[in-house]
Design a protein around this motif. Structure first.
Motif, PDB file in Angstrom:
ATOM      1  N   ALA A   1       0.835  -1.193   0.000  1.00  0.00           N
ATOM      2  CA  ALA A   1       0.000   0.000   0.000  1.00  0.00           C
ATOM      3  C   ALA A   1       0.870   1.242   0.000  1.00  0.00           C
ATOM      4  O   ALA A   1       0.560   2.233  -0.648  1.00  0.00           O
ATOM      5  CB  ALA A   1      -0.916  -0.004   1.224  1.00  0.00           C
TER       6      ALA A   1
ATOM      7  N   SER B   1      -4.613  -5.323  -4.061  1.00  0.00           N
ATOM      8  CA  SER B   1      -5.693  -4.800  -3.236  1.00  0.00           C
ATOM      9  C   SER B   1      -6.332  -5.944  -2.467  1.00  0.00           C
ATOM     10  O   SER B   1      -6.178  -7.100  -2.804  1.00  0.00           O
ATOM     11  CB  SER B   1      -6.745  -4.107  -4.097  1.00  0.00           C
ATOM     12  OG  SER B   1      -7.428  -5.050  -4.876  1.00  0.00           O
ATOM     13  N   SER B   2      -7.084  -5.577  -1.447  1.00  0.00           N
ATOM     14  CA  SER B   2      -7.827  -6.595  -0.722  1.00  0.00           C
ATOM     15  C   SER B   2      -9.301  -6.371  -0.976  1.00  0.00           C
ATOM     16  O   SER B   2      -9.733  -5.265  -1.223  1.00  0.00           O
ATOM     17  CB  SER B   2      -7.519  -6.544   0.775  1.00  0.00           C
ATOM     18  OG  SER B   2      -7.861  -5.289   1.289  1.00  0.00           O
TER      19      SER B   2
ATOM     20  N   GLY C   1      -9.873  -9.106   3.346  1.00  0.00           N
ATOM     21  CA  GLY C   1      -8.438  -8.934   3.167  1.00  0.00           C
ATOM     22  C   GLY C   1      -7.833  -9.858   2.131  1.00  0.00           C
ATOM     23  O   GLY C   1      -6.625  -9.994   2.055  1.00  0.00           O
TER      24      GLY C   1
ATOM     25  N   THR D   1     -12.897   3.865   7.026  1.00  0.00           N
ATOM     26  CA  THR D   1     -13.531   2.747   6.331  1.00  0.00           C
ATOM     27  C   THR D   1     -14.802   3.262   5.667  1.00  0.00           C
ATOM     28  O   THR D   1     -15.620   3.934   6.291  1.00  0.00           O
ATOM     29  CB  THR D   1     -13.848   1.615   7.320  1.00  0.00           C
ATOM     30  OG1 THR D   1     -12.609   1.159   7.879  1.00  0.00           O
ATOM     31  CG2 THR D   1     -14.542   0.452   6.624  1.00  0.00           C
TER      32      THR D   1
ATOM     33  N   GLN E   1      -6.279   2.410   3.047  1.00  0.00           N
ATOM     34  CA  GLN E   1      -5.938   1.318   2.132  1.00  0.00           C
ATOM     35  C   GLN E   1      -6.181   1.777   0.692  1.00  0.00           C
ATOM     36  O   GLN E   1      -7.312   1.978   0.289  1.00  0.00           O
ATOM     37  CB  GLN E   1      -6.784   0.078   2.426  1.00  0.00           C
ATOM     38  CG  GLN E   1      -6.518  -0.525   3.774  1.00  0.00           C
ATOM     39  CD  GLN E   1      -5.084  -1.016   3.894  1.00  0.00           C
ATOM     40  OE1 GLN E   1      -4.589  -1.743   3.043  1.00  0.00           O
ATOM     41  NE2 GLN E   1      -4.413  -0.604   4.960  1.00  0.00           N
TER      42      GLN E   1
ATOM     43  N   ARG F   1      -6.836   1.988  -3.247  1.00  0.00           N
ATOM     44  CA  ARG F   1      -7.620   1.207  -4.196  1.00  0.00           C
ATOM     45  C   ARG F   1      -7.409   1.775  -5.588  1.00  0.00           C
ATOM     46  O   ARG F   1      -7.245   2.976  -5.762  1.00  0.00           O
ATOM     47  CB  ARG F   1      -9.117   1.293  -3.895  1.00  0.00           C
ATOM     48  CG  ARG F   1      -9.574   0.400  -2.779  1.00  0.00           C
ATOM     49  CD  ARG F   1      -9.343  -1.063  -3.185  1.00  0.00           C
ATOM     50  NE  ARG F   1      -9.992  -1.969  -2.292  1.00  0.00           N
ATOM     51  CZ  ARG F   1      -9.448  -2.413  -1.170  1.00  0.00           C
ATOM     52  NH1 ARG F   1      -8.264  -2.019  -0.805  1.00  0.00           N
ATOM     53  NH2 ARG F   1     -10.095  -3.268  -0.410  1.00  0.00           N
TER      54      ARG F   1
END
Length: 124
Positions: free
Chosen positions: A14, A31-32, A37, A53, A74, A76
């Motif tokens: 990341a 990515s997760s 995950g 989130t 995170q 994306r």
């Protein structure tokens, strides 16, 4: 003297993704998927990072069902942005939604400008 030729490969962290900024279409991004995950690769021209989130929806408004989440901080892969339902949170009101491979997220929750860090020309 030995000459080595390096090519751009899939990003695996990341941190690496956040440092590189916009990506070319042929670049794979790790990515997760949602809260599970599970890692998977996808090609996307841009990267976005949520402050917290955020729900991923099937369309560009809160009226569309949520299909997962993207955890805070995170990165994306993102393709484009479009106008949709208006979201007001944290003193920000915006109707821009960013299209990810998984669905749509409101730009209100993404780092960057009113387009979630995507160029104004990246409309869907």
């Amino acid at each position: 003297m030995t000459t080595r030729i390096f090519s751009r490969t899939a990003l695996v962290g990341a941190g690496a993704l956040a440092l590189l900024g916009p990506l070319t279409t042929g670049t794979a991004v790790a990515s997760s998927v949602g809260e599970q995950g599970a890692a998977r690769a996808m090609a996307a021209p841009y990267a976005v990072v949520p402050y917290e989130t955020v729900n991923v929806r099937t369309g560009p408004a809160r009226a569309f069902p949520a299909v997962g989440t993207v955890p805070a901080n995170q990165p994306r892969g993102a393709y484009c942005w479009e106008r949709g339902g208006t979201v007001s949170d944290y003193g920000i009101t915006n109707n821009v939604w960013v299209k990810l491979a998984e669905g749509y997220v409101s730009a209100v929750y993404l780092m960057g400008d009113e387009y979630g860090g995507l160029p104004a020309s990246a409309s869907c």
